[in-house]
Design a protein around this motif. Structure first.
Motif, PDB file in Angstrom:
ATOM      1  N   GLU A 134       0.869  -1.362  -0.071  1.00  0.00           N
ATOM      2  CA  GLU A 134       0.016   0.018   0.061  1.00  0.00           C
ATOM      3  C   GLU A 134       0.782   1.229  -0.077  1.00  0.00           C
ATOM      4  OE1 GLU A 134      -2.357   0.603   3.599  1.00  0.00           O
ATOM      5  OE2 GLU A 134      -3.437   1.770   2.760  1.00  0.00           O
TER       6      GLU A 134
ATOM      7  N   SER B 131      -5.719   1.861  -7.406  1.00  0.00           N
ATOM      8  CA  SER B 131      -6.726   2.135  -6.488  1.00  0.00           C
ATOM      9  C   SER B 131      -7.163   1.059  -5.447  1.00  0.00           C
ATOM     10  CB  SER B 131      -7.836   2.653  -6.694  1.00  0.00           C
ATOM     11  OG  SER B 131      -8.647   1.862  -7.728  1.00  0.00           O
ATOM     12  N   SER B 132      -6.510  -0.118  -5.634  1.00  0.00           N
ATOM     13  CA  SER B 132      -6.895  -1.417  -4.811  1.00  0.00           C
ATOM     14  C   SER B 132      -5.861  -2.618  -4.976  1.00  0.00           C
ATOM     15  CB  SER B 132      -8.229  -1.885  -5.227  1.00  0.00           C
ATOM     16  OG  SER B 132      -8.435  -2.909  -4.632  1.00  0.00           O
TER      17      SER B 132
ATOM     18  N   THR C 247      -8.169  -7.635   0.902  1.00  0.00           N
ATOM     19  CA  THR C 247      -8.112  -6.578  -0.084  1.00  0.00           C
ATOM     20  C   THR C 247      -7.815  -5.253   0.642  1.00  0.00           C
ATOM     21  OG1 THR C 247     -10.368  -6.128   0.187  1.00  0.00           O
ATOM     22  CG2 THR C 247      -9.851  -7.693  -1.300  1.00  0.00           C
ATOM     23  N   ARG C 248      -7.326  -4.280  -0.038  1.00  0.00           N
ATOM     24  CA  ARG C 248      -6.930  -3.088   0.472  1.00  0.00           C
ATOM     25  C   ARG C 248      -7.551  -1.909  -0.418  1.00  0.00           C
ATOM     26  NH1 ARG C 248      -3.039  -1.965   4.341  1.00  0.00           N
ATOM     27  NH2 ARG C 248      -3.417  -4.071   5.151  1.00  0.00           N
ATOM     28  N   ARG C 249      -8.144  -0.851  -0.130  1.00  0.00           N
ATOM     29  CA  ARG C 249      -8.446  -0.046  -0.871  1.00  0.00           C
ATOM     30  C   ARG C 249      -7.638   1.206  -0.686  1.00  0.00           C
ATOM     31  NH1 ARG C 249      -9.581   3.712  -4.335  1.00  0.00           N
ATOM     32  NH2 ARG C 249     -11.640   4.974  -4.474  1.00  0.00           N
ATOM     33  N   ILE C 250      -7.021   1.768  -1.864  1.00  0.00           N
ATOM     34  CA  ILE C 250      -5.911   2.924  -1.706  1.00  0.00           C
ATOM     35  C   ILE C 250      -6.323   4.242  -2.219  1.00  0.00           C
ATOM     36  CG2 ILE C 250      -3.501   3.478  -2.357  1.00  0.00           C
ATOM     37  CD1 ILE C 250      -3.821   0.618  -1.349  1.00  0.00           C
ATOM     38  N   ASN C 251      -6.298   5.194  -1.173  1.00  0.00           N
ATOM     39  CA  ASN C 251      -6.743   6.644  -1.554  1.00  0.00           C
ATOM     40  C   ASN C 251      -5.507   7.440  -1.565  1.00  0.00           C
ATOM     41  OD1 ASN C 251      -9.543   6.397  -1.746  1.00  0.00           O
ATOM     42  ND2 ASN C 251      -9.746   5.846   0.447  1.00  0.00           N
TER      43      ASN C 251
END
Lengths: 268, 146
Positions: free
Chosen positions: A32, A67-68, A83-87
């Motif tokens: 991330e 983004s993910s 899972t990871r959401r990237i902002n």
């Protein structure tokens, strides 16, 4: 790959399941952060894969876009997915390098997850740039490119003054502004107005060059390059996402400057 | 003419240095960032003496930038992207993008096409040069391993 049962039980006698989750979490944390400080998607996927393999995973499937991140890791008979959401992202190469070094160390020394988590915290918080080195980057970038594209020294100095404005916008306003596109537009509009005011005051010789110097600070050249690279390397989705983002940003910047020029024409 | 070129190379160095700081490159690597920008632009100007094909000149310069960055990455044991970005900054078509936009605002259709195509060509050549090097480099690495 052979499964080492001793490894599975060695941390406080935890169950394999909980430990798998922990390992995957730090692998994702590293991934991330690399993505957020401007790393390529292929680098992120590669790093996560290596970290999991370093901790003895038999098979790891990683899918990352800008983004993910989605990872499934098989380890010791168990299998976990996170899972990871990237902002948001902000290019920061010193952080990327620190992360790179950390992931290399993880693979070779296999420190326990707590140690890694602490180091990650240090990397993400520490090493904040002070005002002066940050500002001088903006000044040098805008000033020298105004001269580079054919401006006089006076144009360079005007571009630097607009660069100061962009620096403080980036530092103060960017974080609290939701839409990145609108932010880019606002920034370039203000820089354009600033340049036109300098022009009216007779400070610069060629207002075009002043604006070009400041455009270089805002232009998503790196995003565009990364986008094309992703596309050609077969990461089609990330490539398209980044390409669209970069093109929209370039359009927003052009709109901002265009608006300033229009206004300049109206009030001439 | 000569003086112009020297000034451009010097400002390319300073610009790359600025962008290195902009992207938080570690301090001891900043001189390399500055050098790479200057060298890339120097090569661009040198190639410009022999041909006026914008695409080709940009391609050669960005190919060189990628090669130089990869070499420096090996020396410093750091990711190559760090050096690549600051090396190619002088090639980024900020000037032509601005003139395209200006032509759109002032409704000069012919200029819009002219500068728009230049911007696209330059950006494309830049990316293609980097890719070409990466592709060849990875291929050679694999070949060596086998």
């Amino acid at each position: 790959m052979e499964i080492r049962t001793a490894d599975l039980q060695n941390m406080d006698g935890e169950g394999a399941e909980a430990q798998n989750e922990k390992i995957l979490t730090i692998a994702l944390d590293v991934g991330e952060q690399i993505l957020m400080c401007g790393g390529e998607v292929s680098r992120v996927e590669d790093t996560i894969q290596r970290i999991c393999a370093g901790y003895g995973a038999g098979r790891t499937d990683v899918f990352a876009i800008t983004s993910s991140i989605v990872v499934t890791m098989h380890r010791g008979g168990g299998c976990v997915t996170q899972t990871r959401r990237i902002n948001g992202s902000e290019t920061d190469f010193s952080r990327m390098e620190a992360l790179n070094a950390l992931s290399r160390r993880i693979c070779s020394e296999r420190p326990d997850t707590e140690t890694v988590q602490q180091e990650l915290k240090i990397i993400s918080v520490g090493n904040r740039q002070g005002v002066f080195p940050g500002l001088s980057g903006y000044l040098l970038g805008s000033g020298s490119f105004a001269v580079f594209f054919g401006g006089s020294v006076r144009d360079g100095i005007c571009a630097m003054l607009c660069g100061i404005l962009i620096f403080f916008m980036d530092r103060r306003v960017r974080r609290i502004w939701d839409s990145r596109l609108l932010y880019a537009m606002l920034c370039s509009f203000l820089a354009g107005v600033c340049a036109l005011i300098f022009d009216r005051m007779g400070l610069c010789r060629d207002v075009d060059k002043v604006m070009i110097g400041d455009i270089m600070l805002l232009i998503p050249g790196i995003a565009l390059t990364n986008a094309l690279r992703d596309l050609f390397m077969g990461d089609t989705i990330s490539g398209l996402l980044r390409l669209l983002e970069a093109l929209l940003q370039a359009a927003a910047i052009a709109c901002g400057f265009a608006l300033a020029i229009y206004l300049g024409g109206v009030f001439a | 003419m000569m003086w112009d070129h020297l000034l451009q190379i010097l400002t390319a160095c300073l610009g790359s240095l600025g962008f290195g700081m902009f992207f938080h490159i570690e301090r001891k690597k900043l001189p390399i960032a500055a050098l790479s920008g200057g060298l890339t632009w120097g090569l661009y100007l040198f190639c410009g003496l022999f041909t006026d094909q914008i695409f080709l000149v940009n391609l050669i310069a960005s190919f060189f930038a990628a090669a130089f960055a990869e070499f420096m990455a090996h020396l410093f044991k750091a990711p190559a992207t760090i050096f690549t970005i600051s090396a190619v900054v002088p090639l980024v078509p900020g000037g032509t993008l601005y003139y395209t936009m200006r032509a759109i605002v002032e409704r000069r259709e012919a200029d819009v096409v002219h500068y728009g195509v230049l911007t696209g060509l330059t950006a494309g050549a830049l990316a293609f040069g980097l890719l070409l090097f990466t592709g060849i480099y990875h291929f050679v690495c694999r070949l060596r391993k086998e």
